[in-house]
Motif scaffolding. Structure first.
Motif, PDB file in Angstrom:
ATOM      1  N   ALA A  50      85.675 -54.306  80.725  1.00  0.00           N
ATOM      2  CA  ALA A  50      85.200 -55.175  79.651  1.00  0.00           C
ATOM      3  C   ALA A  50      85.233 -56.542  80.392  1.00  0.00           C
ATOM      4  CB  ALA A  50      86.361 -55.281  78.476  1.00  0.00           C
ATOM      5  N   PHE A  51      86.080 -56.857  81.225  1.00  0.00           N
ATOM      6  CA  PHE A  51      86.094 -58.270  81.697  1.00  0.00           C
ATOM      7  C   PHE A  51      84.730 -58.255  82.755  1.00  0.00           C
ATOM      8  CE2 PHE A  51      86.956 -60.803  85.408  1.00  0.00           C
ATOM      9  CZ  PHE A  51      87.067 -62.191  84.962  1.00  0.00           C
ATOM     10  N   LEU A  52      84.401 -57.223  83.636  1.00  0.00           N
ATOM     11  CA  LEU A  52      83.251 -57.348  84.242  1.00  0.00           C
ATOM     12  C   LEU A  52      81.817 -57.350  83.513  1.00  0.00           C
ATOM     13  CD1 LEU A  52      84.386 -54.481  86.890  1.00  0.00           C
ATOM     14  CD2 LEU A  52      84.365 -56.964  87.010  1.00  0.00           C
ATOM     15  N   ARG A  53      81.987 -56.840  82.368  1.00  0.00           N
ATOM     16  CA  ARG A  53      80.900 -56.815  81.532  1.00  0.00           C
ATOM     17  C   ARG A  53      80.607 -58.284  80.941  1.00  0.00           C
ATOM     18  NH1 ARG A  53      78.289 -52.727  76.942  1.00  0.00           N
ATOM     19  NH2 ARG A  53      76.946 -54.279  75.780  1.00  0.00           N
ATOM     20  N   PHE A  54      81.617 -58.634  80.370  1.00  0.00           N
ATOM     21  CA  PHE A  54      81.479 -59.736  79.669  1.00  0.00           C
ATOM     22  C   PHE A  54      81.428 -60.988  80.503  1.00  0.00           C
ATOM     23  CE2 PHE A  54      83.119 -57.049  76.137  1.00  0.00           C
ATOM     24  CZ  PHE A  54      81.802 -57.049  75.324  1.00  0.00           C
ATOM     25  N   GLY A  55      82.357 -61.014  81.586  1.00  0.00           N
ATOM     26  CA  GLY A  55      82.459 -62.062  82.351  1.00  0.00           C
ATOM     27  C   GLY A  55      81.210 -62.212  83.224  1.00  0.00           C
ATOM     28  N   THR A  56      80.540 -61.133  83.454  1.00  0.00           N
ATOM     29  CA  THR A  56      79.160 -61.527  84.388  1.00  0.00           C
ATOM     30  C   THR A  56      77.988 -61.657  83.309  1.00  0.00           C
ATOM     31  OG1 THR A  56      79.866 -59.614  85.805  1.00  0.00           O
ATOM     32  CG2 THR A  56      77.491 -60.016  85.797  1.00  0.00           C
ATOM     33  N   VAL A 211      93.527 -57.041  84.077  1.00  0.00           N
ATOM     34  CA  VAL A 211      92.446 -57.424  84.821  1.00  0.00           C
ATOM     35  C   VAL A 211      92.590 -57.610  86.138  1.00  0.00           C
ATOM     36  CG1 VAL A 211      90.323 -59.033  84.805  1.00  0.00           C
ATOM     37  CG2 VAL A 211      91.236 -57.874  82.555  1.00  0.00           C
ATOM     38  N   LEU A 212      93.623 -58.764  86.501  1.00  0.00           N
ATOM     39  CA  LEU A 212      94.205 -59.219  87.730  1.00  0.00           C
ATOM     40  C   LEU A 212      94.569 -57.864  88.525  1.00  0.00           C
ATOM     41  CD1 LEU A 212      94.386 -61.516  89.387  1.00  0.00           C
ATOM     42  CD2 LEU A 212      96.750 -61.677  88.606  1.00  0.00           C
ATOM     43  N   GLU A 213      95.183 -57.031  87.902  1.00  0.00           N
ATOM     44  CA  GLU A 213      95.895 -55.991  89.144  1.00  0.00           C
ATOM     45  C   GLU A 213      94.805 -54.836  89.240  1.00  0.00           C
ATOM     46  OE1 GLU A 213      98.796 -51.998  88.282  1.00  0.00           O
ATOM     47  OE2 GLU A 213      98.652 -53.543  86.825  1.00  0.00           O
ATOM     48  N   GLY A 214      93.582 -54.728  88.279  1.00  0.00           N
ATOM     49  CA  GLY A 214      92.630 -54.000  88.645  1.00  0.00           C
ATOM     50  C   GLY A 214      91.687 -54.699  89.716  1.00  0.00           C
ATOM     51  N   LEU A 215      91.640 -55.889  89.470  1.00  0.00           N
ATOM     52  CA  LEU A 215      90.635 -56.661  90.514  1.00  0.00           C
ATOM     53  C   LEU A 215      91.403 -56.369  91.918  1.00  0.00           C
ATOM     54  CD1 LEU A 215      89.547 -59.917  88.622  1.00  0.00           C
ATOM     55  CD2 LEU A 215      88.219 -58.033  89.038  1.00  0.00           C
ATOM     56  N   GLN A 216      92.609 -56.456  92.054  1.00  0.00           N
ATOM     57  CA  GLN A 216      93.286 -56.402  93.391  1.00  0.00           C
ATOM     58  C   GLN A 216      93.412 -54.942  93.967  1.00  0.00           C
ATOM     59  OE1 GLN A 216      97.017 -57.887  92.127  1.00  0.00           O
ATOM     60  NE2 GLN A 216      96.344 -60.059  92.680  1.00  0.00           N
ATOM     61  N   THR A 217      93.189 -54.006  93.120  1.00  0.00           N
ATOM     62  CA  THR A 217      93.398 -52.478  93.618  1.00  0.00           C
ATOM     63  C   THR A 217      92.278 -51.831  93.583  1.00  0.00           C
ATOM     64  OG1 THR A 217      94.027 -51.850  91.052  1.00  0.00           O
ATOM     65  CG2 THR A 217      95.616 -52.446  92.573  1.00  0.00           C
ATOM     66  N   THR A 218      91.071 -52.383  93.042  1.00  0.00           N
ATOM     67  CA  THR A 218      89.869 -51.733  92.881  1.00  0.00           C
ATOM     68  C   THR A 218      89.048 -52.083  94.411  1.00  0.00           C
ATOM     69  OG1 THR A 218      89.937 -51.599  90.582  1.00  0.00           O
ATOM     70  CG2 THR A 218      87.810 -51.083  91.671  1.00  0.00           C
ATOM     71  N   ALA A 219      88.379 -51.077  94.816  1.00  0.00           N
ATOM     72  CA  ALA A 219      87.636 -51.136  96.127  1.00  0.00           C
ATOM     73  C   ALA A 219      86.521 -52.211  95.842  1.00  0.00           C
ATOM     74  CB  ALA A 219      86.905 -49.855  96.652  1.00  0.00           C
ATOM     75  N   PRO A 220      86.046 -53.091  96.507  1.00  0.00           N
ATOM     76  CA  PRO A 220      85.010 -54.218  96.297  1.00  0.00           C
ATOM     77  C   PRO A 220      83.802 -53.255  95.928  1.00  0.00           C
ATOM     78  CG  PRO A 220      86.481 -54.734  98.076  1.00  0.00           C
ATOM     79  CD  PRO A 220      86.727 -53.406  97.885  1.00  0.00           C
ATOM     80  N   SER A 221      83.283 -52.458  96.762  1.00  0.00           N
ATOM     81  CA  SER A 221      82.171 -51.733  96.638  1.00  0.00           C
ATOM     82  C   SER A 221      82.092 -51.179  94.987  1.00  0.00           C
ATOM     83  CB  SER A 221      81.941 -50.503  97.275  1.00  0.00           C
ATOM     84  OG  SER A 221      82.872 -49.575  97.243  1.00  0.00           O
ATOM     85  N   LEU A 222      83.127 -50.558  94.415  1.00  0.00           N
ATOM     86  CA  LEU A 222      83.345 -50.025  93.183  1.00  0.00           C
ATOM     87  C   LEU A 222      83.098 -51.156  92.067  1.00  0.00           C
ATOM     88  CD1 LEU A 222      83.245 -47.470  91.240  1.00  0.00           C
ATOM     89  CD2 LEU A 222      85.739 -47.555  91.486  1.00  0.00           C
ATOM     90  N   LEU A 223      83.781 -52.341  92.363  1.00  0.00           N
ATOM     91  CA  LEU A 223      83.802 -53.444  91.405  1.00  0.00           C
ATOM     92  C   LEU A 223      82.207 -54.119  91.463  1.00  0.00           C
ATOM     93  CD1 LEU A 223      86.914 -55.530  92.447  1.00  0.00           C
ATOM     94  CD2 LEU A 223      86.480 -54.350  90.351  1.00  0.00           C
ATOM     95  N   LEU A 224      81.674 -53.904  92.632  1.00  0.00           N
ATOM     96  CA  LEU A 224      79.984 -54.374  92.713  1.00  0.00           C
ATOM     97  C   LEU A 224      79.184 -53.690  91.795  1.00  0.00           C
ATOM     98  CD1 LEU A 224      78.107 -56.694  93.751  1.00  0.00           C
ATOM     99  CD2 LEU A 224      78.005 -55.175  95.771  1.00  0.00           C
ATOM    100  N   ARG A 225      79.463 -52.473  91.824  1.00  0.00           N
ATOM    101  CA  ARG A 225      78.785 -51.266  91.183  1.00  0.00           C
ATOM    102  C   ARG A 225      78.765 -51.483  89.563  1.00  0.00           C
ATOM    103  NH1 ARG A 225      80.400 -45.555  92.040  1.00  0.00           N
ATOM    104  NH2 ARG A 225      80.512 -46.133  94.132  1.00  0.00           N
ATOM    105  N   HIS A 226      80.100 -52.007  89.118  1.00  0.00           N
ATOM    106  CA  HIS A 226      80.309 -52.071  87.780  1.00  0.00           C
ATOM    107  C   HIS A 226      79.855 -53.446  87.400  1.00  0.00           C
ATOM    108  CE1 HIS A 226      81.736 -48.206  86.686  1.00  0.00           C
ATOM    109  NE2 HIS A 226      82.358 -48.015  87.723  1.00  0.00           N
ATOM    110  N   VAL A 227      79.856 -54.377  88.190  1.00  0.00           N
ATOM    111  CA  VAL A 227      79.356 -55.803  87.705  1.00  0.00           C
ATOM    112  C   VAL A 227      77.591 -55.415  87.530  1.00  0.00           C
ATOM    113  CG1 VAL A 227      78.576 -58.084  88.773  1.00  0.00           C
ATOM    114  CG2 VAL A 227      81.091 -57.221  89.036  1.00  0.00           C
TER     115      VAL A 227
END
Length: 320
Positions: A50-56, A211-227
């Motif tokens: 939700a943070f990735l969706r609405f934050g972006t 959200v902060l924990e998820g940002l720290q533990t999720t691979a950057p490539s996966l975060l970028l994909r969902h951004v």
């Protein structure tokens, strides 16, 4: 000759049809990838998505919410509350629903039940009179939803019924947004900017630590994909291209194309996620699609049904 061909490619109606098809592709991608994110080897937290969706979307649409200084003064307060239903309530209900229910079932329920809830809200809240075709379409959708949910209700231990109810809750939340939007006095982009900004504001104090924990533990490539998928595609692009389709080919034809979403979601779920819907669920999907087409007016019921005349439903596309 080259100039004429280029002009033909940019014809308004052709642009509208392409925009409607791209909308179907974006919705299908969002539903199936969200299901994969919630059911993967390392499931992602719904608050993070939700943070990735609405934050972006909030960053990309910042010029719009900044223009009306966060709260649009021209909009009734009750309408603004209704708009917020398309933010965290919609996102979290659908994501949690996809955690319990297969995409092949959740997709048709989500996209197919929207006309059902919108019609019910229009009749009960706005006092609109529903025509015979719209009532018949709602009836087809209701039966289709019952067929899709039937397997889960007969197998309560499986838990898919929880996902069905959550997804229907998400569809209701989006329907409230749709009705509220009519009275908000905002454009589609302004409404999206308002919803995105306030969704982030409300999410941070409630689940900021997740959200902060998820940002720290999720691979950057996966975060970028969902951004890209959650934020850019679902949060911004879907709105713009859907509005483009409405502008160039009208609501009825746009609805006719987007009614393909339950079918495409089911096909992708079968091919990529290995889901195997039952015959009853497939029949339910077909009834939902048919009901959406009837509700939107693309398929018209006979004005005076007569067995002697052998009247059959027609499939005429109304003009704008």
């Amino acid at each position: 000759m080259t100039g004429n061909r280029f002009s033909a490619l940019l014809a308004p109606q052709r642009i509208g049809w392409v925009a409607a098809l791209v909308t179907v592709a974006v919705w299908t991608t969002w539903i199936t990838t969200s299901r994969m994110a919630m059911q993967g080897a390392q499931p992602l937290d719904g608050a993070l998505l939700a943070f990735l969706r609405f934050g972006t979307a909030g960053v990309l649409l910042a010029p719009f919410w900044w223009r009306f200084r966060i709260i649009p003064k021209q909009s009734p307060k009750l309408a603004l509350l209704g708009l917020l239903c398309a933010g965290l309530p919609y996102q979290l209900l659908v994501l949690e629903g996809l955690h319990h229910a297969p995409a092949a079932e959740a997709g048709p329920l989500l996209t197919g039940s929207l006309p059902l809830f919108i019609a019910l809200l229009s009749a009960t809240v706005l006092g609109e009179k529903l025509g015979r075709g719209r009532i018949a379409g709602v009836a087809f959708i209701t039966v289709g939803v019952a067929f899709i949910m039937g397997h889960g209700l007969m197998n309560l231990e499986g838990g898919s019924w929880r996902g069905h109810l959550l997804v229907l809750g998400g569809a209701l939340a989006w329907s409230i947004y749709t009705v509220a939007f009519r009275y908000s006095r905002l454009s589609g982009v302004e409404a999206a900017a308002f919803v995105s900004f306030w969704s982030v504001v409300l999410l941070v104090p409630v689940a900021g630590w997740r959200v902060l924990e998820g940002l720290q533990t999720t691979a950057p490539s996966l975060l970028l994909r969902h951004v890209l998928i959650q934020g850019v595609m679902a949060g911004v692009l879907a709105l713009l291209i859907f509005t483009l389709a409405l502008r160039h080919i009208g609501a009825a034809r746009t609805t006719a194309v987007t009614a393909l979403t339950p079918v495409t979601v089911t096909l992708v779920a079968v091919m990529l996620l290995g889901e195997v819907p039952s015959t009853l669920e497939l029949l339910g999907c077909a009834l939902v699609v048919f009901g959406v087409l009837v509700t939107s007016g693309v398929l018209r019921l006979p004005s005076r049904p007569s067995l002697l005349a052998g009247a059959m439903p027609s499939a005429n596309l109304p003009s704008r």
